[in-house]
Design a protein around this motif. Structure first.
Motif, PDB file in Angstrom:
ATOM      1  N   TRP A 252       0.837  -1.189   0.000  1.00 41.25           N
ATOM      2  CA  TRP A 252       0.000   0.000   0.000  1.00 41.25           C
ATOM      3  C   TRP A 252       0.875   1.243   0.000  1.00 41.25           C
ATOM      4  O   TRP A 252       1.851   1.333   0.746  1.00 41.25           O
ATOM      5  N   PHE A 253       0.532   2.176  -0.862  1.00 40.04           N
ATOM      6  CA  PHE A 253       1.204   3.471  -0.888  1.00 40.04           C
ATOM      7  C   PHE A 253       0.136   4.544  -0.862  1.00 40.04           C
ATOM      8  O   PHE A 253      -0.729   4.596  -1.745  1.00 40.04           O
ATOM      9  N   ALA A 254       0.163   5.382   0.173  1.00 41.94           N
ATOM     10  CA  ALA A 254      -0.817   6.457   0.296  1.00 41.94           C
ATOM     11  C   ALA A 254      -0.293   7.704  -0.406  1.00 41.94           C
ATOM     12  O   ALA A 254       0.672   8.326   0.053  1.00 41.94           O
ATOM     13  N   ASP A 255      -0.897   8.040  -1.531  1.00 41.95           N
ATOM     14  CA  ASP A 255      -0.510   9.243  -2.266  1.00 41.95           C
ATOM     15  C   ASP A 255      -1.251  10.426  -1.640  1.00 41.95           C
ATOM     16  O   ASP A 255      -2.458  10.589  -1.823  1.00 41.95           O
ATOM     17  N   THR A 256      -0.523  11.239  -0.908  1.00 39.89           N
ATOM     18  CA  THR A 256      -1.149  12.341  -0.172  1.00 39.89           C
ATOM     19  C   THR A 256      -1.352  13.590  -1.008  1.00 39.89           C
ATOM     20  O   THR A 256      -1.759  14.633  -0.478  1.00 39.89           O
ATOM     21  N   GLU A 257      -1.097  13.504  -2.330  1.00 39.16           N
ATOM     22  CA  GLU A 257      -1.267  14.671  -3.199  1.00 39.16           C
ATOM     23  C   GLU A 257      -2.272  14.447  -4.323  1.00 39.16           C
ATOM     24  O   GLU A 257      -2.920  15.384  -4.770  1.00 39.16           O
ATOM     25  N   ASN A 258      -2.396  13.235  -4.795  1.00 40.87           N
ATOM     26  CA  ASN A 258      -3.247  12.965  -5.949  1.00 40.87           C
ATOM     27  C   ASN A 258      -4.727  13.076  -5.574  1.00 40.87           C
ATOM     28  O   ASN A 258      -5.197  12.426  -4.639  1.00 40.87           O
ATOM     29  N   THR A 259      -5.459  13.898  -6.305  1.00 43.35           N
ATOM     30  CA  THR A 259      -6.901  14.052  -6.064  1.00 43.35           C
ATOM     31  C   THR A 259      -7.747  13.401  -7.157  1.00 43.35           C
ATOM     32  O   THR A 259      -8.962  13.567  -7.173  1.00 43.35           O
ATOM     33  N   GLU A 260      -7.103  12.681  -8.086  1.00 42.61           N
ATOM     34  CA  GLU A 260      -7.828  11.993  -9.148  1.00 42.61           C
ATOM     35  C   GLU A 260      -7.459  10.511  -9.119  1.00 42.61           C
ATOM     36  O   GLU A 260      -6.770  10.004 -10.001  1.00 42.61           O
ATOM     37  N   PRO A 261      -7.886   9.793  -8.082  1.00 35.34           N
ATOM     38  CA  PRO A 261      -7.492   8.391  -7.930  1.00 35.34           C
ATOM     39  C   PRO A 261      -8.166   7.491  -8.953  1.00 35.34           C
ATOM     40  O   PRO A 261      -9.232   7.811  -9.478  1.00 35.34           O
ATOM     41  N   TRP A 262      -7.525   6.364  -9.216  1.00 29.34           N
ATOM     42  CA  TRP A 262      -8.131   5.354 -10.087  1.00 29.34           C
ATOM     43  C   TRP A 262      -9.278   4.660  -9.367  1.00 29.34           C
ATOM     44  O   TRP A 262     -10.298   4.336  -9.953  1.00 29.34           O
ATOM     45  N   SER A 263      -9.098   4.431  -8.066  1.00 27.10           N
ATOM     46  CA  SER A 263     -10.139   3.793  -7.273  1.00 27.10           C
ATOM     47  C   SER A 263     -10.141   4.389  -5.872  1.00 27.10           C
ATOM     48  O   SER A 263      -9.206   5.092  -5.481  1.00 27.10           O
ATOM     49  N   VAL A 264     -11.196   4.116  -5.132  1.00 29.49           N
ATOM     50  CA  VAL A 264     -11.304   4.542  -3.735  1.00 29.49           C
ATOM     51  C   VAL A 264     -11.471   3.295  -2.874  1.00 29.49           C
ATOM     52  O   VAL A 264     -12.293   2.421  -3.176  1.00 29.49           O
ATOM     53  N   VAL A 265     -10.670   3.211  -1.823  1.00 32.36           N
ATOM     54  CA  VAL A 265     -10.727   2.101  -0.888  1.00 32.36           C
ATOM     55  C   VAL A 265     -11.261   2.627   0.436  1.00 32.36           C
ATOM     56  O   VAL A 265     -10.788   3.651   0.938  1.00 32.36           O
ATOM     57  N   SER A 266     -12.246   1.954   0.985  1.00 29.50           N
ATOM     58  CA  SER A 266     -12.778   2.346   2.288  1.00 29.50           C
ATOM     59  C   SER A 266     -12.772   1.141   3.220  1.00 29.50           C
ATOM     60  O   SER A 266     -12.810  -0.012   2.779  1.00 29.50           O
ATOM     61  N   LEU A 267     -12.713   1.448   4.530  1.00 28.54           N
ATOM     62  CA  LEU A 267     -12.577   0.401   5.540  1.00 28.54           C
ATOM     63  C   LEU A 267     -13.395   0.763   6.772  1.00 28.54           C
ATOM     64  O   LEU A 267     -13.288   1.883   7.293  1.00 28.54           O
TER      65      LEU A 267
END
Length: 325
Positions: free
Chosen positions: A132-147
């Protein structure tokens, strides 16, 4: 080489397969005018007795006139483009069951009674060590993961990976998510999302792209988990997201206008480019090889004037409605 597409037309109890080396990015355009126009277009391509697999096939359609079922998949440039195509097909294929083939070629072969693994070798679904790599700048993700956390709250992150790739990581991904820093909320809709609920041992997933293997649940590592597959419906995950991490709602008008602007635009002829490539000497005396069929451009049969006029009317009405919304 080329964006390959496969088509199947079923009529009067029989089916035929066709292929194009260039039409994967035109599958939606060729479907929009309706079942009769689409079938003529697909039958204008090369008939074949072969199946493409999920690697080589970048777009496909199965038109079953007997059961009035359309199965199709193709990559959309955005969430809005996918939804716009679905909106048009709902109007131009009246009385048909129009389904996006999330399992790729598996959905097509399954519909024909051939199973889902005809074009897939044993053990084809590859699993990975959780990462897992948390990109703290990208606001246009390919997908969203929720938990869902043990206290009942939900956290969410943007990701540059496809939803099915998170499944391939196995449940070990959850521990990495728990320790991950936050990412910014998306400014554009992702192509899909996955939600993990460890207490309920449930995985929910949606996507506006193919997620090959999703109907082979449980996938490796998830034997004691249930799958809640939502197709291309994002609303369930949207209702779970934290209030400071909402899905944006891009308007569909621009995507519908793009479909309208593309009417009548001929597909590109890449044959000349490939011919020059095959004529050029390869490195250190090697000889470049290209399948001769790849030199033949996609030549669809055009919709007739009545079909094209009806499609323009549908697009005009949908654009007007989207602009009001």
């Amino acid at each position: 080489m080329g964006a390959r597409a496969q088509y199947v037309v079923v009529k009067n109890g029989a089916w035929q397969r066709y292929q194009s080396h260039w039409a994967a990015n035109r599958v939606v355009d060729d479907l929009l005018p309706g079942p009769d126009a689409a079938s003529r277009c697909f039958r204008a391509n090369r008939e074949t007795d072969e199946w493409l697999d999920d690697v080589w096939c970048e777009g496909a359609a199965l038109v079953d006139h007997d059961q009035r079922i359309l199965l199709w998949f193709a990559f959309a440039d955005s969430w809005a483009d996918h939804l716009a195509a679905r909106a048009v097909l709902a109007r131009t294929w009246p009385g048909w069951d129009v389904r996006f083939a999330h399992d790729g070629m598996g959905d097509l072969t399954h519909h024909l009674g051939l199973g889902r693994d005809l074009t897939r070798p044993p053990g084809w679904f590859e699993t990975f060590e959780p990462s897992w790599f948390a990109d703290t700048e990208n606001t246009e993700p390919w997908s969203v993961v929720s938990l869902r956390l043990p206290d009942g709250s939900v956290r969410a992150w943007g990701s540059g990976r496809e939803p099915i790739e998170h499944i391939a990581d196995g449940p070990g991904l959850i521990d990495l998510l728990t320790a991950s820093p936050t990412t910014p909320p998306p400014t554009d809709m992702p192509y899909g999302g996955v939600h993990f609920d460890p207490r309920a041992r449930t995985v929910s997933l949606w996507a506006v792209q193919t997620v090959a293997g999703i109907h082979n649940w449980p996938l490796p590592g998830w034997e004691n988990w249930a799958l809640d597959f939502r197709g291309d419906d994002h609303t369930q995950q949207a209702g779970l997201l934290p209030t400071d991490f909402p899905f944006p709602q891009p308007p569909l008008a621009a995507a519908l206008r793009r479909l309208s602007d593309g009417l009548g635009t001929p597909p590109p002829d890449n044959g000349a480019l490939l011919a020059r490539a095959t004529a050029a000497p390869g490195p250190e005396g090697t000889v470049p090889l290209v399948n001769p069929a790849a030199l033949v451009p996609h030549e669809p049969a055009d919709p007739n004037p009545a079909e094209l006029a009806e499609l323009r009317t549908v697009l005009k009405a949908l654009v007007a409605g989207a602009e009001v919304d």
